[in-house]
Design a protein around this motif. Structure first.
Motif, PDB file in Angstrom:
ATOM      1  N   ARG A  42       2.608 -12.721  -1.898  1.00  9.34           N
ATOM      2  CA  ARG A  42       2.497 -12.709  -0.674  1.00  9.34           C
ATOM      3  C   ARG A  42       3.026 -11.533  -0.122  1.00  9.34           C
ATOM      4  O   ARG A  42       3.985 -10.860  -0.524  1.00  9.34           O
ATOM      5  CB  ARG A  42       3.236 -13.926   0.164  1.00  9.34           C
ATOM      6  CG  ARG A  42       2.883 -15.191  -0.389  1.00  9.34           C
ATOM      7  CD  ARG A  42       1.624 -15.741   0.156  1.00  9.34           C
ATOM      8  NE  ARG A  42       1.173 -17.026   0.150  1.00  9.34           N
ATOM      9  CZ  ARG A  42       0.486 -17.541  -0.962  1.00  9.34           C
ATOM     10  NH1 ARG A  42       0.057 -16.797  -1.941  1.00  9.34           N
ATOM     11  NH2 ARG A  42       0.209 -18.364  -1.227  1.00  9.34           N
ATOM     12  N   ARG A  43       2.515 -11.169   1.162  1.00 10.60           N
ATOM     13  CA  ARG A  43       3.242  -9.923   2.039  1.00 10.60           C
ATOM     14  C   ARG A  43       4.017 -10.546   3.018  1.00 10.60           C
ATOM     15  O   ARG A  43       3.742 -11.717   3.434  1.00 10.60           O
ATOM     16  CB  ARG A  43       2.008  -9.124   2.570  1.00 10.60           C
ATOM     17  CG  ARG A  43       1.269  -8.490   1.632  1.00 10.60           C
ATOM     18  CD  ARG A  43       0.053  -7.752   2.202  1.00 10.60           C
ATOM     19  NE  ARG A  43      -1.000  -7.377   1.148  1.00 10.60           N
ATOM     20  CZ  ARG A  43      -2.334  -7.918   0.810  1.00 10.60           C
ATOM     21  NH1 ARG A  43      -2.570  -9.073   1.523  1.00 10.60           N
ATOM     22  NH2 ARG A  43      -3.148  -7.575  -0.156  1.00 10.60           N
TER      23      ARG A  43
ATOM     24  N   ARG B  81      -8.392  -9.245   1.435  1.00 10.34           N
ATOM     25  CA  ARG B  81      -8.843  -8.064   0.714  1.00 10.34           C
ATOM     26  C   ARG B  81      -8.393  -6.849   1.360  1.00 10.34           C
ATOM     27  O   ARG B  81      -8.311  -5.734   1.011  1.00 10.34           O
ATOM     28  CB  ARG B  81     -10.309  -8.026   0.840  1.00 10.34           C
ATOM     29  CG  ARG B  81     -11.001  -9.042  -0.231  1.00 10.34           C
ATOM     30  CD  ARG B  81     -12.652  -9.136  -0.093  1.00 10.34           C
ATOM     31  NE  ARG B  81     -12.849  -9.553   1.379  1.00 10.34           N
ATOM     32  CZ  ARG B  81     -14.129  -9.570   1.567  1.00 10.34           C
ATOM     33  NH1 ARG B  81     -15.078  -9.256   0.855  1.00 10.34           N
ATOM     34  NH2 ARG B  81     -14.541 -10.284   2.829  1.00 10.34           N
ATOM     35  N   PHE B  82      -7.704  -7.089   2.510  1.00 11.75           N
ATOM     36  CA  PHE B  82      -7.344  -5.832   3.477  1.00 11.75           C
ATOM     37  C   PHE B  82      -5.752  -5.976   3.630  1.00 11.75           C
ATOM     38  O   PHE B  82      -5.215  -6.953   4.371  1.00 11.75           O
ATOM     39  CB  PHE B  82      -7.996  -5.879   5.020  1.00 11.75           C
ATOM     40  CG  PHE B  82      -9.587  -5.919   4.624  1.00 11.75           C
ATOM     41  CD1 PHE B  82     -10.108  -4.755   4.361  1.00 11.75           C
ATOM     42  CD2 PHE B  82     -10.198  -7.263   4.905  1.00 11.75           C
ATOM     43  CE1 PHE B  82     -11.726  -4.887   4.025  1.00 11.75           C
ATOM     44  CE2 PHE B  82     -11.617  -7.163   4.678  1.00 11.75           C
ATOM     45  CZ  PHE B  82     -12.171  -6.162   4.418  1.00 11.75           C
ATOM     46  N   PRO B  83      -4.871  -5.290   2.992  1.00 16.13           N
ATOM     47  CA  PRO B  83      -3.356  -5.658   3.101  1.00 16.13           C
ATOM     48  C   PRO B  83      -2.732  -5.909   4.547  1.00 16.13           C
ATOM     49  O   PRO B  83      -1.967  -6.443   4.667  1.00 16.13           O
ATOM     50  CB  PRO B  83      -2.757  -4.513   2.326  1.00 16.13           C
ATOM     51  CG  PRO B  83      -4.021  -4.049   1.231  1.00 16.13           C
ATOM     52  CD  PRO B  83      -5.081  -4.408   2.077  1.00 16.13           C
ATOM     53  N   ARG B  84      -3.482  -5.079   5.426  1.00 13.41           N
ATOM     54  CA  ARG B  84      -2.866  -5.239   6.807  1.00 13.41           C
ATOM     55  C   ARG B  84      -3.332  -6.394   7.370  1.00 13.41           C
ATOM     56  O   ARG B  84      -2.625  -6.626   8.668  1.00 13.41           O
ATOM     57  CB  ARG B  84      -3.229  -3.861   7.798  1.00 13.41           C
ATOM     58  CG  ARG B  84      -2.844  -2.605   7.070  1.00 13.41           C
ATOM     59  CD  ARG B  84      -3.177  -1.477   8.082  1.00 13.41           C
ATOM     60  NE  ARG B  84      -3.186  -1.438   9.223  1.00 13.41           N
ATOM     61  CZ  ARG B  84      -1.945  -1.152   9.828  1.00 13.41           C
ATOM     62  NH1 ARG B  84      -1.171  -0.533   9.173  1.00 13.41           N
ATOM     63  NH2 ARG B  84      -1.956  -0.933  11.157  1.00 13.41           N
TER      64      ARG B  84
ATOM     65  N   THR C   4      -4.916 -11.052  -2.612  1.00 15.46           N
ATOM     66  CA  THR C   4      -6.181 -11.786  -3.512  1.00 15.46           C
ATOM     67  C   THR C   4      -6.572 -10.573  -4.526  1.00 15.46           C
ATOM     68  O   THR C   4      -7.873 -10.950  -4.889  1.00 15.46           O
ATOM     69  CB  THR C   4      -6.976 -12.256  -2.263  1.00 15.46           C
ATOM     70  OG1 THR C   4      -7.712 -11.031  -1.451  1.00 15.46           O
ATOM     71  CG2 THR C   4      -6.403 -13.219  -1.470  1.00 15.46           C
ATOM     72  N   ASP C   5      -6.076  -9.438  -4.545  1.00 13.44           N
ATOM     73  CA  ASP C   5      -6.777  -8.463  -5.501  1.00 13.44           C
ATOM     74  C   ASP C   5      -6.580  -8.976  -6.728  1.00 13.44           C
ATOM     75  O   ASP C   5      -5.502  -9.162  -7.343  1.00 13.44           O
ATOM     76  CB  ASP C   5      -6.029  -7.197  -5.208  1.00 13.44           C
ATOM     77  CG  ASP C   5      -6.531  -6.204  -6.203  1.00 13.44           C
ATOM     78  OD1 ASP C   5      -7.619  -6.482  -6.963  1.00 13.44           O
ATOM     79  OD2 ASP C   5      -6.218  -5.019  -6.117  1.00 13.44           O
ATOM     80  N   PRO C   6      -7.366  -9.319  -7.759  1.00 10.23           N
ATOM     81  CA  PRO C   6      -7.204  -9.878  -9.028  1.00 10.23           C
ATOM     82  C   PRO C   6      -6.486  -8.785  -9.786  1.00 10.23           C
ATOM     83  O   PRO C   6      -5.989  -9.291 -10.841  1.00 10.23           O
ATOM     84  CB  PRO C   6      -8.987 -10.047  -9.573  1.00 10.23           C
ATOM     85  CG  PRO C   6      -9.455 -10.121  -8.231  1.00 10.23           C
ATOM     86  CD  PRO C   6      -8.986  -9.459  -7.207  1.00 10.23           C
ATOM     87  N   ALA C   7      -6.751  -7.616  -9.450  1.00 13.86           N
ATOM     88  CA  ALA C   7      -5.979  -6.450 -10.420  1.00 13.86           C
ATOM     89  C   ALA C   7      -4.423  -6.862 -10.257  1.00 13.86           C
ATOM     90  O   ALA C   7      -3.771  -6.705 -11.081  1.00 13.86           O
ATOM     91  CB  ALA C   7      -6.220  -5.232 -10.035  1.00 13.86           C
TER      92      ALA C   7
END
Length: 305
Positions: free
Chosen positions: A130-131, A151-154, A160-163
């Motif tokens: 989480r952020r 998908r958009f950190p802001r 949710t980025d699988p990487a």
């Protein structure tokens, strides 16, 4: 190295404890460890299950339905000197060598290490990173949903980025179902905040640790299954989760920013209530009540989620 303390908090957890205890030897492989359980006045035979299946465990009986953070603090008080502690929900099932990989990850700026979590019966990792909350992220989740916004950190708290789940990844905080905490982090952070009866206590602790220089980091080679709970479907628990999320934001920001954040969260819950989600209807109603953020916390679910 001193033994690793495995801490669990129970409340009417008799149904999930046997599986938790059965998985411990494999999960703790390669470490010297001891089990400390804080029981919040269970009435379903939880303590009897512990006595039968884990007779060497230290059981701390709080004598009341004290909440998760209070249970963690009670257990930590019985731990003594340990280099690291593992704080677990009783519905966690650690996989082979999970704990050692977490403990080995501690240090070098990492004060809290968390595993790759799987939901029961699923092969895809749970999005557990989480952020920190912001007004913009709350709005993003309200307008397009947390998974799409992720998908958009802001625009979302959810990572949710699988990487991010395939490599050691630092986050502002993480799902608190299982975490290893270093001795230095514990010493500097002090006790868990017991004003959060359930939900947001791990968020508050991770953010406090981060502010003091102790990062929360995923160790993807450490794996565990989380049976999960009913916060997603129970109106009572979802309301508690939602209110505590706003309460925590208010602890860290001014009145105007908190009012904006509360409004964004209310927008999300209201939009989902219109779609028929009962839990969101309850949460939206609670957010509208004067003084709701100062209300006493409610009871725990049948097991800590």
């Amino acid at each position: 190295m001193s033994p690793v303390a495995v801490i669990a908090v129970t409340w009417n957890s008799a149904s999930v404890l046997p599986g938790f205890l059965a998985a411990l030897p494999d999960g703790m492989a390669g470490l010297d460890w001891r089990l400390v359980v804080a029981d919040n006045d269970s009435a379903d035979g939880t303590v009897e299950v512990l006595r039968e299946l884990a007779p060497d465990a230290t059981v701390v009986r709080t004598g009341r339905n004290a909440g998760y953070a209070a249970g963690v603090n009670a257990a930590l008080g019985a731990v003594g000197e340990h280099d690291a502690v593992l704080i677990c929900n009783p519905d966690i099932r650690m996989r082979q060598g999970c704990a050692k990989r977490l403990v080995d990850r501690l240090g070098g700026g990492v004060g809290i290490a968390v595993p790759l979590l799987y939901e029961e019966g699923r092969d895809v990792p749970h999005f557990s990173l989480r952020r920190e909350s912001t007004v913009l992220r709350a709005l993003g989740e309200a307008l397009i949903g947390n998974r799409r916004a992720g998908r958009f950190p802001r625009l979302s708290e959810l990572v949710t980025d699988p990487a991010a789940y395939r490599r050691p990844t630092r986050a502002d905080w993480a799902t608190g179902a299982l975490m290893a905490v270093s001795a230095d982090c514990r010493a500097e952070c002090g006790p868990w905040d017991e004003s959060f009866f359930l939900y947001s206590e791990e968020t508050e602790y991770c953010l406090r640790a981060r502010d003091l220089g102790h990062a929360t980091q995923l160790e993807p080679s450490a794996e565990a299954v989380h049976l999960g709970g009913d916060s997603q479907v129970s109106p009572r628990l979802w309301t508690l989760l939602t209110l505590n999320r706003v309460r925590l934001y208010g602890r860290r920001h001014g009145a105007f920013a908190t009012a904006c954040f509360r409004g964004a969260v209310l927008l999300r819950e209201t939009s989902r209530a219109v779609l028929g989600r009962e839990a969101s209807r309850a949460a939206a109603g609670a957010l509208l009540r004067p003084g709701a953020l100062r209300a006493a916390p409610g009871p725990q679910p049948d097991h800590v989620v």
